[in-house]
Design an enzyme around this catalytic site. Sequence first.
Site, PDB file in Angstrom:
ATOM      1  N   LYS A  38       3.927 -18.414  19.846  1.00 56.11           N
ATOM      2  CA  LYS A  38       5.186 -18.832  19.196  1.00 56.11           C
ATOM      3  C   LYS A  38       5.986 -19.639  20.216  1.00 56.11           C
ATOM      4  O   LYS A  38       6.706 -19.068  21.044  1.00 56.11           O
ATOM      5  CB  LYS A  38       5.948 -17.592  18.736  1.00 56.11           C
ATOM      6  CG  LYS A  38       7.096 -17.866  17.803  1.00 56.11           C
ATOM      7  CD  LYS A  38       7.579 -16.562  17.196  1.00 56.11           C
ATOM      8  CE  LYS A  38       8.833 -16.719  16.377  1.00 56.11           C
ATOM      9  NZ  LYS A  38       8.697 -17.549  15.193  1.00 56.11           N
ATOM     10  N   VAL A  39       5.802 -20.947  20.184  1.00 55.29           N
ATOM     11  CA  VAL A  39       6.473 -21.830  21.145  1.00 55.29           C
ATOM     12  C   VAL A  39       7.194 -22.954  20.409  1.00 55.29           C
ATOM     13  O   VAL A  39       6.827 -23.315  19.282  1.00 55.29           O
ATOM     14  CB  VAL A  39       5.462 -22.431  22.157  1.00 55.29           C
ATOM     15  CG1 VAL A  39       4.927 -21.356  23.091  1.00 55.29           C
ATOM     16  CG2 VAL A  39       4.337 -23.146  21.458  1.00 55.29           C
TER      17      VAL A  39
END
Length: 307
Positions: free
Chosen positions: A160-161
């Site tokens: 999750k970036v």
Amino acid sequence: MPIQEAEKIWKNGKFIPWSEANTHIMTQGLHYGSAAWDGARAYDTKHKGTCIFRNRDHVERLFFSASVYRIPIDPSIEEVMQISKDVVRENKLSSAYIRPLAYMDYGEIGPAMPTNPHSLCVIAFPFGSYLGADGMANGVDVCVSSWRRPPSGTIPMGAKVSGNYLSSRLISMEAKERGFAEGIALAHDGTLSEGAGANLFVVKNGRLLTPTTANSILEGITRDTIITLAGELGIEVVEQPLPREILYSADEIFMTGTAAEVTPIRSVDKIQVGDGNRPVTTAIEKAFFGLMSGETEDKWGWLDPVE
Ligand code: PMP
């Protein structure tokens, strides 16, 4: 949805006023997307006061996401869990959305630069339902996006970036421009992937079907919660690659996420989902929100009280 500002943000070891949580324009994460974050919710539960839902799982995923891109985080997992609780308390919030953000800071120019300084912020603010109260109650109208999710081996969707949300931006903007609440993305091979910010579940002949982690999805913590609760309810869950056409023959469809919680889908590409009845979705919603009211027993220790 406008951001409802809170008073203070935790940044690199101390609380600072919301309005002073700024960063330099040459921050590496801003130019190259090298920032990992997560999103958790604190609920004002009936029986245990304000609790962060699956605090450890969210913080562990933050560390995983950051590690994929070698973004260092100085505090330990336990410390970030505690900071998350402190931020909720410090801002006197009884319920909140909690956003820890770890990013590569201002240093040398270039996308790698692993020795650049790094920062960690933890932010908490009041948050309603992502797709609106009406959407939660009556279901939302979605479309299949013309944009596909990138496969593993390109830009991994399992981390999750910040950069991943460019894909979500394309999916969500297109859907809204076409008059839909949200878009469902296909994976690179044409099988179903997920929504711009939520996982996808399809009910077909009493079974609950959902794409696998190999179908370019974020492995949602709500997704795991729903799989677990469905098991408790005796509903068979199958994780498998799903063809697009199942959307048009499904009995029920819903999306899950920290922000979306459990949001029913009323139509896909203007085609009504099933006959409009949603017994499985309703049972799942009841079990999920029952965790916050105490009607569903929290056998897993998912509620982490902030006090
Ligand atoms: N997929 C994407 C792309 C998301 O942004 C989210 C929200 N974090 C989800 C799925 C759902 O994940 P979770 O249930 O952990 O919030």
